[in-house]
Write an enzyme that holds these catalytic residues in place. Structure first.
Site, PDB file in Angstrom:
ATOM      1  N   GLN A  75     -37.830 142.148 -24.179  1.00 20.75           N
ATOM      2  CA  GLN A  75     -36.088 142.060 -23.764  1.00 20.75           C
ATOM      3  C   GLN A  75     -35.657 143.291 -23.533  1.00 20.75           C
ATOM      4  O   GLN A  75     -34.364 143.711 -23.554  1.00 20.75           O
ATOM      5  CB  GLN A  75     -35.367 141.351 -24.913  1.00 20.75           C
ATOM      6  CG  GLN A  75     -35.668 139.907 -24.835  1.00 20.75           C
ATOM      7  CD  GLN A  75     -35.129 139.335 -23.666  1.00 20.75           C
ATOM      8  OE1 GLN A  75     -34.355 139.513 -23.070  1.00 20.75           O
ATOM      9  NE2 GLN A  75     -35.856 138.062 -23.202  1.00 20.75           N
ATOM     10  N   SER A  76     -36.414 144.306 -22.734  1.00 22.84           N
ATOM     11  CA  SER A  76     -35.732 145.689 -22.569  1.00 22.84           C
ATOM     12  C   SER A  76     -34.723 145.739 -21.269  1.00 22.84           C
ATOM     13  O   SER A  76     -34.814 145.057 -20.203  1.00 22.84           O
ATOM     14  CB  SER A  76     -36.993 146.696 -21.879  1.00 22.84           C
ATOM     15  OG  SER A  76     -36.375 147.681 -21.215  1.00 22.84           O
ATOM     16  N   ASN A  77     -33.520 146.194 -21.817  1.00 22.06           N
ATOM     17  CA  ASN A  77     -32.530 146.148 -20.916  1.00 22.06           C
ATOM     18  C   ASN A  77     -32.787 147.257 -19.631  1.00 22.06           C
ATOM     19  O   ASN A  77     -32.399 147.281 -18.541  1.00 22.06           O
ATOM     20  CB  ASN A  77     -30.937 146.521 -21.559  1.00 22.06           C
ATOM     21  CG  ASN A  77     -30.795 145.655 -22.712  1.00 22.06           C
ATOM     22  OD1 ASN A  77     -30.443 144.625 -22.318  1.00 22.06           O
ATOM     23  ND2 ASN A  77     -30.582 146.029 -23.938  1.00 22.06           N
ATOM     24  N   CYS A  79     -35.519 148.007 -18.611  1.00 26.37           N
ATOM     25  CA  CYS A  79     -36.483 147.341 -17.509  1.00 26.37           C
ATOM     26  C   CYS A  79     -35.762 146.401 -16.408  1.00 26.37           C
ATOM     27  O   CYS A  79     -36.088 146.457 -15.427  1.00 26.37           O
ATOM     28  CB  CYS A  79     -37.644 146.594 -18.319  1.00 26.37           C
ATOM     29  SG  CYS A  79     -38.844 147.558 -18.897  1.00 26.37           S
TER      30      CYS A  79
END
Ligand SMILES: Cc1ncc(COP(=O)(O)O)c(C=O)c1O
Length: 328
Positions: A75-77, A79
């Site tokens: 859930q990387s912001n 990325c």
């Protein structure tokens, strides 16, 4: 300093607003609370990475890259905003993600998909190695990859937060508003490095507090050393003589709960308070945990009554939808 001469690709809606949080201040019986809305930077539903990516993508384009490659959690912001930045700049995007690949992508993963990023799933332990490997593979195929370190946290990315601090100081000067403390979530260090360096450059007199969202207190100030190093790289990149030591970097620990990305009572209360008192959305992993830490610090009387405390909202709300079960 020569920030204006550095390659920069416009991605963010700036300046981001500063708002007062009067209902929340009253509810907490605490100091005057302000919020700096970097959740409103615009790019792909906002967040702090838009500021870093302006300089990273600027550098990638200046180097003739055709692909952005980066790494992060599922859930990387970072990325998500990198995929959107690549789309806007006409570049391809390759993401190295760790964690479990869900059957149905939601939150940030759904957005990566919509922006056309290609995803590679791995174990967290080989992130740096996989980034190098993928870069080599793409070069062997004749592509021109631009590798972005985790969180975009290097001297180039941190430049976005030096600019943010200059922006904030101009806003405070124009409104006559004083700020005694600024608090923000800190994880890969680029945001804090830029804010600390920018504060020194602009002569900000208040205190800065990085709220660690993913580390228990490390020995020998390892994280503070990393942040100071990024700030040093950044100072060299922008042509500033300012150098920070690890002792200049203030990080507050103790809010890791069950670990990175695990939602507990602290995050649930913080997200609910901000939503119900002010109609503002926090995410469970970063801003929700950081704001939960701030609520706890207010309850522990860390700030004096007449002081003004600013929470720097660094974004992350798209992840909320992947955490629905933990939040209802
Ligand atoms: C929403 C949000 N806030 C804060 C941070 C922390 O910023 P940094 O990694 O620059 O320390 C991140 C990093 O991923 C983030 O996504």
């Amino acid at each position: 300093m020569h920030i204006e001469k550095l390659p920069r690709f416009p991605l963010a809606q700036l300046p981001t607003p500063i708002e007062k949080l009067p209902r929340l201040s009253r509810e907490l019986g605490g100091p005057e609370l302000l919020i700096k809305r970097d959740d409103q930077t615009g790019l792909a539903l906002g967040g702090n990475k838009a500021r870093k990516l302006e300089f990273l993508v600027g550098d990638a384009l200046a180097q003739g890259a055709d692909t952005l490659v980066t790494v992060g959690a599922a859930q990387s912001n970072h990325c998500r905003q990198t995929s959107a930045a690549a789309a806007k700049a006409g570049l391809q995007c390759e993401l190295i993600l760790n964690g479990a690949q869900p059957d149905l992508p939601s939150g940030n993963l759904l957005l990566n998909h919509l922006f056309g990023a290609r995803q590679h799933w791995i174990d967290r332990s080989n992130r740096a190695e996989k980034l190098r490997e993928l870069g080599d593979q793409l070069r062997a195929q004749g592509r021109k990859p631009y590798l972005i370190t985790v969180g975009g946290s290097n001297g180039i990315g941190a430049t976005g937060y030096v600019v943010a601090m200059i922006e904030l100081m101009e806003q405070l000067r124009a409104s006559g508003q004083g700020v005694d403390h600024i608090l923000f979530g800190t994880s890969s260090g680029g945001t804090q490095a830029g804010i600390e360096l920018g504060a020194r450059i602009t002569g900000f007199k208040g205190q800065l507090h990085g709220l660690s969202i993913d580390k228990s207190e490390p020995e020998h100030l390892e994280y503070e050393t990393e942040v100071a190093q990024i700030a040093g790289e950044c100072a060299a990149y922008i042509g500033s003589d300012v150098r920070l030591a690890k002792s200049d970097i203030k990080v507050v620990y103790g809010y890791m709960g069950e670990g990175y990305g695990m939602v507990g009572a602290l995050e649930r209360e913080a997200i609910g308070l901000m939503a119900r008192c002010e109609g503002i959305v926090l995410d469970p992993v970063y801003a929700g945990r950081a704001f939960g830490a701030l609520v706890d610090l207010i309850r522990k009387s860390t700030f004096k009554r007449g002081e003004t405390v600013m929470f720097w909202h660094t974004g992350g709300a798209p992840a909320l939808f992947a955490y629905a079960k933990e939040l209802v």
